[in-house]
Structure formats: structure tokens, C-alpha cells
Design a protein around this motif. Structure first.
Motif, PDB file in Angstrom:
ATOM      1  N   THR A 168       0.804  -1.222   0.000  1.00 27.68           N
ATOM      2  CA  THR A 168       0.000   0.000   0.000  1.00 27.68           C
ATOM      3  C   THR A 168       0.842   1.279   0.000  1.00 27.68           C
ATOM      4  O   THR A 168       0.297   2.369  -0.001  1.00 27.68           O
ATOM      5  CB  THR A 168      -0.942   0.034   1.217  1.00 27.68           C
ATOM      6  OG1 THR A 168      -0.147  -0.199   2.380  1.00 27.68           O
ATOM      7  CG2 THR A 168      -2.029  -1.011   1.105  1.00 27.68           C
ATOM      8  N   ALA A 169       2.185   1.157   0.005  1.00 24.13           N
ATOM      9  CA  ALA A 169       3.020   2.367   0.052  1.00 24.13           C
ATOM     10  C   ALA A 169       2.917   3.148  -1.264  1.00 24.13           C
ATOM     11  O   ALA A 169       2.413   2.631  -2.268  1.00 24.13           O
ATOM     12  CB  ALA A 169       4.467   1.990   0.335  1.00 24.13           C
ATOM     13  N   ALA A 170       3.405   4.396  -1.237  1.00 19.91           N
ATOM     14  CA  ALA A 170       3.240   5.315  -2.368  1.00 19.91           C
ATOM     15  C   ALA A 170       3.824   4.764  -3.679  1.00 19.91           C
ATOM     16  O   ALA A 170       3.211   4.887  -4.738  1.00 19.91           O
ATOM     17  CB  ALA A 170       3.878   6.643  -2.032  1.00 19.91           C
ATOM     18  N   SER A 253      -2.594   8.433  15.586  1.00 18.75           N
ATOM     19  CA  SER A 253      -2.250   9.158  14.358  1.00 18.75           C
ATOM     20  C   SER A 253      -0.762   9.009  14.030  1.00 18.75           C
ATOM     21  O   SER A 253      -0.392   8.931  12.862  1.00 18.75           O
ATOM     22  CB  SER A 253      -2.708  10.622  14.420  1.00 18.75           C
ATOM     23  OG  SER A 253      -1.855  11.359  15.227  1.00 18.75           O
ATOM     24  N   ARG A 256      -0.559   5.664  12.282  1.00 22.50           N
ATOM     25  CA  ARG A 256      -1.093   5.721  10.913  1.00 22.50           C
ATOM     26  C   ARG A 256      -0.128   6.435   9.973  1.00 22.50           C
ATOM     27  O   ARG A 256       0.042   6.031   8.818  1.00 22.50           O
ATOM     28  CB  ARG A 256      -2.456   6.425  10.896  1.00 22.50           C
ATOM     29  CG  ARG A 256      -3.544   5.593  11.549  1.00 22.50           C
ATOM     30  CD  ARG A 256      -4.910   6.202  11.298  1.00 22.50           C
ATOM     31  NE  ARG A 256      -5.894   5.654  12.205  1.00 22.50           N
ATOM     32  CZ  ARG A 256      -7.198   5.874  12.106  1.00 22.50           C
ATOM     33  NH1 ARG A 256      -7.661   6.641  11.128  1.00 22.50           N
ATOM     34  NH2 ARG A 256      -8.032   5.353  12.974  1.00 22.50           N
ATOM     35  N   ASP A 257       0.510   7.505  10.484  1.00 19.86           N
ATOM     36  CA  ASP A 257       1.502   8.207   9.655  1.00 19.86           C
ATOM     37  C   ASP A 257       2.651   7.274   9.283  1.00 19.86           C
ATOM     38  O   ASP A 257       3.087   7.221   8.134  1.00 19.86           O
ATOM     39  CB  ASP A 257       2.090   9.412  10.405  1.00 19.86           C
ATOM     40  CG  ASP A 257       1.124  10.586  10.435  1.00 19.86           C
ATOM     41  OD1 ASP A 257       0.091  10.513   9.735  1.00 19.86           O
ATOM     42  OD2 ASP A 257       1.408  11.559  11.158  1.00 19.86           O
ATOM     43  N   ALA A 259       2.634   4.047   9.171  1.00 20.89           N
ATOM     44  CA  ALA A 259       2.147   3.005   8.255  1.00 20.89           C
ATOM     45  C   ALA A 259       2.030   3.568   6.844  1.00 20.89           C
ATOM     46  O   ALA A 259       2.371   2.897   5.866  1.00 20.89           O
ATOM     47  CB  ALA A 259       0.808   2.469   8.736  1.00 20.89           C
ATOM     48  N   SER A 260       1.581   4.827   6.729  1.00 17.12           N
ATOM     49  CA  SER A 260       1.368   5.382   5.386  1.00 17.12           C
ATOM     50  C   SER A 260       2.687   5.704   4.686  1.00 17.12           C
ATOM     51  O   SER A 260       2.730   5.806   3.473  1.00 17.12           O
ATOM     52  CB  SER A 260       0.499   6.638   5.458  1.00 17.12           C
ATOM     53  OG  SER A 260       1.246   7.685   6.028  1.00 17.12           O
ATOM     54  N   THR A 261       3.780   5.811   5.443  1.00 16.85           N
ATOM     55  CA  THR A 261       5.074   6.013   4.793  1.00 16.85           C
ATOM     56  C   THR A 261       5.766   4.673   4.530  1.00 16.85           C
ATOM     57  O   THR A 261       6.945   4.635   4.187  1.00 16.85           O
ATOM     58  CB  THR A 261       6.015   6.908   5.616  1.00 16.85           C
ATOM     59  OG1 THR A 261       6.153   6.330   6.919  1.00 16.85           O
ATOM     60  CG2 THR A 261       5.473   8.312   5.754  1.00 16.85           C
ATOM     61  N   ARG A 333     -10.434   3.764   9.660  1.00 17.18           N
ATOM     62  CA  ARG A 333      -9.249   3.171   9.049  1.00 17.18           C
ATOM     63  C   ARG A 333      -9.674   2.154   7.997  1.00 17.18           C
ATOM     64  O   ARG A 333     -10.563   1.355   8.262  1.00 17.18           O
ATOM     65  CB  ARG A 333      -8.399   2.478  10.114  1.00 17.18           C
ATOM     66  CG  ARG A 333      -6.949   2.818   9.938  1.00 17.18           C
ATOM     67  CD  ARG A 333      -6.096   2.129  10.982  1.00 17.18           C
ATOM     68  NE  ARG A 333      -4.888   1.706  10.308  1.00 17.18           N
ATOM     69  CZ  ARG A 333      -4.656   0.473   9.922  1.00 17.18           C
ATOM     70  NH1 ARG A 333      -5.513  -0.472  10.152  1.00 17.18           N
ATOM     71  NH2 ARG A 333      -3.532   0.204   9.299  1.00 17.18           N
TER      72      ARG A 333
END
Ligand SMILES: [Zn+2]
Ligand SMILES: [Zn+2]
Length: 334
Positions: A168-170, A253, A256-257, A259-261, A333
Motif C-alpha cells: 500500500t506504500a506510495a 495518528s 497511521r503516519d 504506516a502510510s510512509t 481506518r
């Protein structure tokens, strides 16, 4: 703060070794992490000594330690010994992902791509059930296999598609693992070059995470009672923790940050005032120092005290409310 220079890694290893003396019951995870830092510092001989000590002590997870020892030995020229250990781990067929991944990545790092591919394939066939929730450690096996197959120019199979779906990463896996990316480094187009640097950073992050595996990146959590006691004793820490509710929101948060990176293997450690005070004393500083908080969290994680985040499907929230995670801090989420 994550250590970066060899001297930082040596200092961090020393700190972990001191902590291991203090907490003999948590010795295994602490020594393992100290060895990882020694490797990052380039001190392979000392790391070997630590792995030998751990193996001799009859560890909880002998395959993991042997795999790490093999990776370390090969890195500093002891190829034959490393290969013998790797054959042993593969033959033993461990039931957890980490030893498989370390063995496969070691083979890959030394250009033994076919052997790396076989190892990843054996491991995913044994450990991955596509109909079940895939934990982080097994997802890494799918990613590693996806990468080796790109290097071997093999077409996608169903495991590869699963790896792509889970990532799911960028930067998508197919781009991250594109062997042609190496060529674009010679490019003079600044946009292309910037994109390339971003890609390499992502990969380096993954590499670092792999080296510090199986230790999660952990965020510090205090229960209402402990936080009240902490702030009563050290009022200056209220700038970090204005209210307990805000503290809980900040934890979710931050995770989540991360995880999103693309940071995998995340966790939460729960502090107690007496153990935090003991930690401050061992570092010869005051508990009022807010810089100490992340270090305390790292040390608790190194002692094996982290609870994985996010909680499993249907499990209660990490905050202790007793409510399901998805109805509590996990709300909204994906
Ligand atoms: Zn793909
Ligand atoms: Zn909650």
C-alpha cells in the motif's frame, strides 16, 4: 531519533548490552538488537560473538539467530560457514517467516538469485494462506519473492499479484522492483533523478527495517492511572501530554503516519512510572527530559514488550477501552 553513523550504532549497541545486564529475562531480544546495531556499525566480528553466545544459550528462536549469524558471517567473508548454516535452516523448515526471509535475502545479496527464489517460494508456500489475514512478516516474504522474480525477469504469478495487492506504500512494487531503475541514475533529467532518489530512499528504509527485524517500531502508551502519576511527579511533561484523550489520539495518528510512509512492523509499548524512572536512572538523566520518552519506548520494544499495531480483525482496541478497535481508535481506518 534513529541512529545513523557507525559511532551511533556502536553507542546504541553498548546501551542495549547494558540494558541486557539489567534485565536478564529479556536478554535474547536485547542481544539480538545489539548485534544488529554492531552489524550496522560494520563490527561483524563482535556481532558474530553475540550470535554465538545466543546460540550457545539455547535460544527461544534458534533458526532466526542462525539465519542472522549466517548473513553476518557471509558479509565479512566467511562464505562456506554461512552456506552450511543456511542449508541447515532451510532443511529445518522453520514455521515463522523471519528466518526464511533473512536466508533468502542473504542469498539474494550475494547474487544467488535462483537459490533466493527457491527459498522465498518454499517459505510462502508453507506460510501464506491467501484466504487468511496476511501478517507483516509473511507479507515481507511475498515482497522479497516479487523483487527476486523481477530481477530474474520472470512473469507474474498469483503470489506476485497478491504481493502487489497487499503493498500500500506510495511507490508500487512493480516500480520499486524494476531492474531498469538502476540505469536512470545516470539520467540528467532532474525530475527523473528526484523520483529515483525517492525510490531509493523507500528501499533503504525497507533495508533498515529488515536489519532491525524482528523488532517493531514502537510508540509509547500510558494508561490513565500511570499518566496521572507521571504528570504529578514530572509536571513539565504536560507539554507532551496535555490530556489522556489527546495522548491516545496522538498514538493512533503517529502509527497511521508511520504506516502510510511504508513502515511495517509497528507496535505499542505501555510504560509504567517506576520502570520509566529506572530507565532514566540507568541513562543518568532526569525523567523530566522529554527526549527520554522515545528512547524509553525503543528500549521497551527491544525488550520484547511491544504489542503489534494495528490489532487483529475484531480484536479489542489497544487503548484498553474494551471496545473493538474498529469502533474505537481504529474508526475510519481502511
Ligand atoms: Zn507486481
Ligand atoms: Zn481505543
Amino acid at each position: 531519533m534513529r541512529p545513523d553513523t557507525p559511532a551511533d550504532h556502536t553507542a546504541e549497541a553498548e546501551r542495549l548490552l547494558r540494558t541486557a545486564e539489567q534485565y536478564p529475562e529479556d536478554r535474547e531480544p536485547l542481544l539480538l538488537q545489539a548485534a544488529a546495531h554492531l552489524e550496522l556499525a560494520g563490527d561483524h566480528a563482535r556481532a558474530t560473538g553475540l550470535y554465538d553466545r545466543l546460540i550457545a544459550a539455547g535460544p527461544e528462536n534458534p533458526h532466526l539467530i542462525k539465519a542472522l549469524q549466517a548473513a553476518n558471517l557471509w558479509e565479512y567473508g566467511h562464505e562456506a560457514e554461512a552456506r552450511a548454516i543456511i542449508d541447515g535452516v532451510r532443511a529445518a523448515g522453520p514455521s515463522d517467516a523471519a528466518p526464511w526471509e533473512i536466508v533468502a535475502e542473504t542469498l539474494e545479496a550475494h547474487d544467488e538469485l535462483d537459490a533466493a527464489h527457491d527459498t522465498f517460494t518454499t517459505a510462502v508456500t508453507r506460510l501464506v494462506d491467501p484466504d487468511e489475514e496476511i501478517p507483516y512478516a509473511t507479507q515481507s516474504l511475498l515482497n522479497g519473492r516479487h523483487r527476486v522474480r523481477r530481477l530474474l525477469a520472470l512473469p507474474h504469478d498469483s503470489w506476485d499479484s497478491l504481493a502487489d495487492r497487499l503493498h500500500t506504500a506510495a511507490v508500487p512494487l512493480d516500480e520499486l522492483h524494476d531492474p531498469k531503475r538502476l540505469w536512470s541514475l545516470g539520467s540528467s533529467d532532474p525530475t527523473e533523478l528526484r523520483a529515483e532518489i525517492a525510490r531509493l530512499r523507500t528501499e533503504l528504509g525497507t533495508y533498515r527495517a529488515a536489519l532491525s527485524r524482528p523488532f517493531p517500531v514502537a510508540v509509547l502508551h500510558w494508561t490513565t492511572r500511570e499518566l496521572t502519576e507521571l504528570l504529578a511527579a514530572y509536571p513539565s511533561l504536560s507539554t507532551e501530554y496535555p490530556t489522556h484523550e489527546a495522548h491516545l489520539t496522538a498514538i493512533e495518528s503517529a502509527l497511521r503516519d508511520l504506516a502510510s510512509t511504508g513502515t511495517g512492523n509497528l507496535g505499542i509499548v505501555t510504560g509504567t512510572v517506576p520502570s520509566y524512572e529506572a530507565f532514566a536512572a540507568s541513562e543518568a538523566t532526569s525523567p523530566s527530559d522529554p527526549d527520554l520518552l522515545p528512547q524509553y519506548a525503543t528500549t521497551l520494544a527491544a525488550r520484547g514488550k511491544a504489542v503489534p499495531w494495528p490489532p487483529a480483525k475484531g480484536a479489542p482496541c489497544w487503548c484498553g477501552s474494551g471496545t473493538a478497535y474498529r469502533d474505537c481508535h481504529g474508526e475510519g481506518r481502511a
